[in-house]
Motif scaffolding. Structure first.
Motif, PDB file in Angstrom:
ATOM      1  N   UNK A   1      20.347  45.847 -12.001  1.00  0.00           N
ATOM      2  CA  UNK A   1      19.818  44.955 -13.020  1.00  0.00           C
ATOM      3  C   UNK A   1      18.991  43.826 -12.444  1.00  0.00           C
ATOM      4  N   UNK A   2      18.426  42.970 -13.314  1.00  0.00           N
ATOM      5  CA  UNK A   2      17.633  41.825 -12.859  1.00  0.00           C
ATOM      6  C   UNK A   2      18.523  40.716 -12.295  1.00  0.00           C
ATOM      7  N   UNK A   3      17.896  39.853 -11.464  1.00  0.00           N
ATOM      8  CA  UNK A   3      18.596  38.715 -10.857  1.00  0.00           C
ATOM      9  C   UNK A   3      19.883  39.189 -10.176  1.00  0.00           C
ATOM     10  N   UNK A   4      19.764  40.084  -9.232  1.00  0.00           N
ATOM     11  CA  UNK A   4      20.921  40.693  -8.580  1.00  0.00           C
ATOM     12  C   UNK A   4      21.321  39.976  -7.294  1.00  0.00           C
TER      13      UNK A   4
ATOM     14  N   UNK B   1      25.846  28.589  -5.468  1.00  0.00           N
ATOM     15  CA  UNK B   1      24.450  28.170  -5.254  1.00  0.00           C
ATOM     16  C   UNK B   1      23.695  28.320  -6.565  1.00  0.00           C
ATOM     17  N   UNK B   2      23.117  27.204  -7.030  1.00  0.00           N
ATOM     18  CA  UNK B   2      22.407  27.235  -8.314  1.00  0.00           C
ATOM     19  C   UNK B   2      21.311  26.186  -8.289  1.00  0.00           C
ATOM     20  N   UNK B   3      20.064  26.655  -8.550  1.00  0.00           N
ATOM     21  CA  UNK B   3      18.895  25.769  -8.623  1.00  0.00           C
ATOM     22  C   UNK B   3      18.704  24.967  -7.338  1.00  0.00           C
ATOM     23  N   UNK B   4      18.890  25.629  -6.226  1.00  0.00           N
ATOM     24  CA  UNK B   4      18.662  24.987  -4.948  1.00  0.00           C
ATOM     25  C   UNK B   4      19.781  24.082  -4.482  1.00  0.00           C
TER      26      UNK B   4
ATOM     27  N   UNK C   1      26.428  44.373 -24.925  1.00  0.00           N
ATOM     28  CA  UNK C   1      25.407  44.472 -23.883  1.00  0.00           C
ATOM     29  C   UNK C   1      25.929  43.991 -22.534  1.00  0.00           C
ATOM     30  N   UNK C   2      26.993  43.200 -22.552  1.00  0.00           N
ATOM     31  CA  UNK C   2      27.519  42.625 -21.312  1.00  0.00           C
ATOM     32  C   UNK C   2      28.622  43.484 -20.724  1.00  0.00           C
TER      33      UNK C   2
ATOM     34  N   UNK D   1      22.722  36.271 -12.484  1.00  0.00           N
ATOM     35  CA  UNK D   1      22.465  36.274 -13.926  1.00  0.00           C
ATOM     36  C   UNK D   1      23.618  35.662 -14.717  1.00  0.00           C
ATOM     37  N   UNK D   2      24.802  35.546 -14.108  1.00  0.00           N
ATOM     38  CA  UNK D   2      25.975  34.976 -14.781  1.00  0.00           C
ATOM     39  C   UNK D   2      26.364  33.625 -14.198  1.00  0.00           C
ATOM     40  N   UNK D   3      25.461  32.966 -13.484  1.00  0.00           N
ATOM     41  CA  UNK D   3      25.837  31.745 -12.777  1.00  0.00           C
ATOM     42  C   UNK D   3      26.209  30.622 -13.739  1.00  0.00           C
TER      43      UNK D   3
END
Length: 717
Positions: A351-354, A371-374, A528-529, A639-641
């Protein structure tokens, strides 16, 4: 030598001009001189041409010998000019050969014309002689008379006369044709003479150019010779000056050598001394290096020993700190919080953002980094399980907490996290790898067997779910029947659920049958999840009643194992219709749980337990008379951060809640004042549940109106 060669070429060219002038004189002679003169001149011209060719060949041979005897000089200008002149000479030789070939062709053509002309003249002369002889035999006046007479007398004579006249006419025509051909041949001969004159003019022009080139080459050679002499003179002068300088330097060096000899002797002795030192230096260096290595190894071993000692002390202090912290948590009644990170699945990689946003501290198993947004956020829990952790590792940490249930304590373990984070897997597991629920009951069976000599212990199980804010019995005959939560009538202040069936279990087979019925009736659906998303909060209530065979004391312990439905974002899960209503009720109950945790954390006088059926049912576990553990499930994917960070922040708030020290529930009498209830065996309850719901495991994926909900029935002992 080159000038001699040029003179030979000039002589050959003059002879060639003489031959051409003779040829011109031959061409200017009128044709009336006769055939004999033309042949003579042609023979003379051929002989002269042969002689010129021989002389030219001999001159070329001599030129090659001279050129071989001349020293080669590839870079000087006269050599280049000589090469250019040789190329021009080659070109002129080729032109001369071409003109000679043309002259030979003209001679052959002239011979052919002359021979043809001679043959025709002979034939004409012969015919003329024949005609003269015929006329001499028959005089003209007589002929006229005879002709007239024969016209009268004889037709045969007339025909002979006509034939003779026609033959005469034919001969005259042939003579005219031959004269015309002779005129054409003369014109062609004049054209050949004109061409020969043009070729002679070109040869003269080439001779002039060759003479000019010879003069230029002589001038260039003279200039080169002068320049060579000048250069030789300059080099000689420069060499003389350098030789003088070298002699002066040599004299100075000789004087220096005489003065340096004493210093050289001193340097020689010093060199020999240094040479001896250098010969001994490898041994000295090896000894020094060996000693240094020994010192370094000894220092490293000492440092290693000190480090190992410090590491042992650090680990002992860490264990002591954790023990003290756990004891402090027990005394304060804090809710213990464990975190488990699920492994990365094949769908996550595709999937995307793996990307993986979760990292761990190798020295501290209670720290988790996101780790999120740098930025990197640090979260501290009581225990963090990495994706490689097994089900047995999880149960080993909660085993002591479950054992206290037999001692009469209330214990609550609930799994929290977003949908698809692995809550149901941790609590229920798989048939070949069970989770906390089945392992807890198996452990309780083992404890009951060990304490059978002193205690009479019985274990009962109930299963319920909260679906759309409605409490349902997963083991009842009619799972759609709504249940209510009420206070116990014995005045103890405890909560109980009327109609909730309790089933006494004594073996692993009883557990499997109860769990099978509960799994069949529980509400699950596809989103979908998560392909098998839990649409309700599932509760496994294990009650352990014990009677001491010696003192008659009675203990009652309760173990609540809760699998909360996953929090989800409607836009990401794609819930619509009944799924949307389910998601709204799930989020509402989890929000109420968050309000309760916030009120407990701030120690407010009023705790909003009644805002949701979930918090109301967990009031006993969250009100201070229970040992509570929260298992936070998170996903490592990028994708779930956002959901992961929200779950971890909620877990930190829960970890700071103090419920107070848990109390043990023990009674002195043998029987309680609780109302009597009907006793059912696990086999009977499961048969009734299946009789009501013959659809089996396929019911969980039907629509809201036809979907079968998993409920439980109460069986008292």
């Amino acid at each position: 030598m080159i000038s001699c060669l040029q003179e030979d070429k000039v002589k050959l060219q003059e002879e060639l001009n003489t031959a051409e002038s003779k040829q011109q004189c031959l061409g200017s002679t009128p044709p009336s001189q006769g055939t004999t003169d033309l042949e003579k001149h042609l023979a003379i011209l051929v002989l002269e041409n042969d002689r010129l060719k021989q002389e030219l060949n001999s001159s070329q041979l001599r030129f090659q010998q001279l050129r071989a005897s001349v020293p080669t000089c590839t870079d000087c200008e006269h050599s280049k000019e000589n090469s250019r002149l040789r190329e021009q000479t080659s070109v002129l030789r080729l032109e001369l050969e071409e003109k000679t070939r043309l002259l030979s062709e003209l001679e052959l053509h002239l011979k052919d014309v002359h021979q043809d002309r001679t043959e025709r003249e002979e034939r004409l002369n012969k015919r003329i002689r024949d005609c003269h002889l015929a006329l001499a035999k028959h005089p003209t006046p007589g002929m006229k008379f005879i002709s007239k007479k024969m016209e009268v007398e004889s037709l045969r004579m007339k025909q002979d006369l006509e034939e003779a006249q026609s033959r005469n006419h034919y001969l005259q025509e042939q003579i005219g044709i031959q004269r015309q051909l002779l005129t054409e041949q003369e014109q062609q001969l004049q054209g050949s003479w004109h061409t020969t004159a043009q070729l002679q003019a070109q040869i003269m022009m080439y001779e002039a150019e060759l003479e000019q080139a010879r003069g230029e080459m002589i001038v260039a050679l003279q200039a080169i010779e002068d320049e060579k002499n000048q250069t030789i003179e300059e080099v000689f002068q420069h060499a003389r000056s350098e030789m003088k300088t070298v002699h002066d330097n040599l004299n100075g060096v000789r004087m220096n050598l005489l003065s340096i000899q004493p210093a050289l002797k001193t340097l020689t002795s010093d060199y020999n001394c240094l040479k001896n030192h250098v010969r001994d230096f490898p041994c000295l260096l090896q000894d020094a290096v060996s000693q240094t290595k020994k010192d370094i190894y000894q220092a490293v071993e000492e440092a290693k020993g000190i480090n190992q000692d410090l590491l042992r002390k650090y680990k002992r202090e860490m264990q002591l700190r954790k023990k003290c912290h756990n004891e402090l948590v027990r005394l304060r009644g804090n809710i213990r919080v464990f975190c488990r990170v699920r492994p990365i699945t094949r769908e996550d990689v595709a999937g995307p953002d793996n990307r993986n946003v979760v990292s761990f501290d190798q020295d501290d198993d209670a720290v988790l980094c996101i780790s999120h947004r740098g930025k990197t956020s640090l979260f501290e829990m009581d225990k963090v399980f990495q994706p490689c952790a097994l089900q047995v590792d999880i149960f080993r940490e909660v085993q002591a907490l479950i054992t206290s249930c037999i001692d009469g304590y209330n214990v609550c373990i609930f799994a929290y996290g977003q949908t698809g984070s692995g809550k149901t897997y941790t609590m229920e597991g798989l048939p070949d790898d069970p989770g906390i629920n089945q392992r807890a009951l198996q452990h309780l069976f083992g404890e009951v067997a060990e304490r059978s000599t002193d205690w009479d212990l019985s274990i009962t199980v109930s299963m319920a779910e909260i679906y759309n804010e409605t409490l349902r019995n997963l083991l009842a005959k009619d799972p759609s029947e709504k249940l209510e939560i009420k206070l116990s009538p014995d005045g103890s202040g405890q909560l109980y659920v009327p109609g909730l069936i309790q089933i006494r279990v004594q073996s692993v087979d009883d557990i499997n049958k109860v769990f099978e019925l509960g799994r069949v009736n529980r509400a699950t659906d596809f989103t979908n999840v998560n392909e098998h998303s839990s649409r309700s909060h599932a509760l496994l209530i294990v009650s352990v009643t014990g009677i001491n065979l010696t003192s008659g004391a009675r203990t009652v312990g309760k173990l609540n194992l809760v699998d909360l439905a996953g929090s989800e974002r409607v836009g990401k899960s794609g819930a619509e219709g009944p799924r949307l209503r389910e998601a709204q009720n799930i989020n509402k109950s989890l929000l109420a749980l968050g309000d309760v945790i916030c009120a407990l954390r701030s120690k407010q006088p009023y705790i909003p337990f009644r805002n949701s059926k979930l918090t109301y049912l967990l009031q006993d576990s969250l009100s201070g008379d229970s040992k509570t553990l929260m298992m936070v499930q998170v996903s490592p994917m990028g994708k779930n951060v956002n959901e992961t960070i929200c779950s971890l922040k909620f877990a930190q708030r829960v970890r700071s809640v103090e419920l107070g020290a848990a109390g043990r529930r023990a009674e002195s009498q043998l029987c309680s004042s609780r109302q009597e209830c009907e006793l059912e065996s696990p086999h009977t309850a499961i048969q009734q549940g299946r009789h009501n719901y013959p659809g089996g495991n396929n019911v969980g994926k039907s629509t809201a109106g036809k979907r079968r909900l998993v409920t439980s029935s109460e069986v008292t002992n």
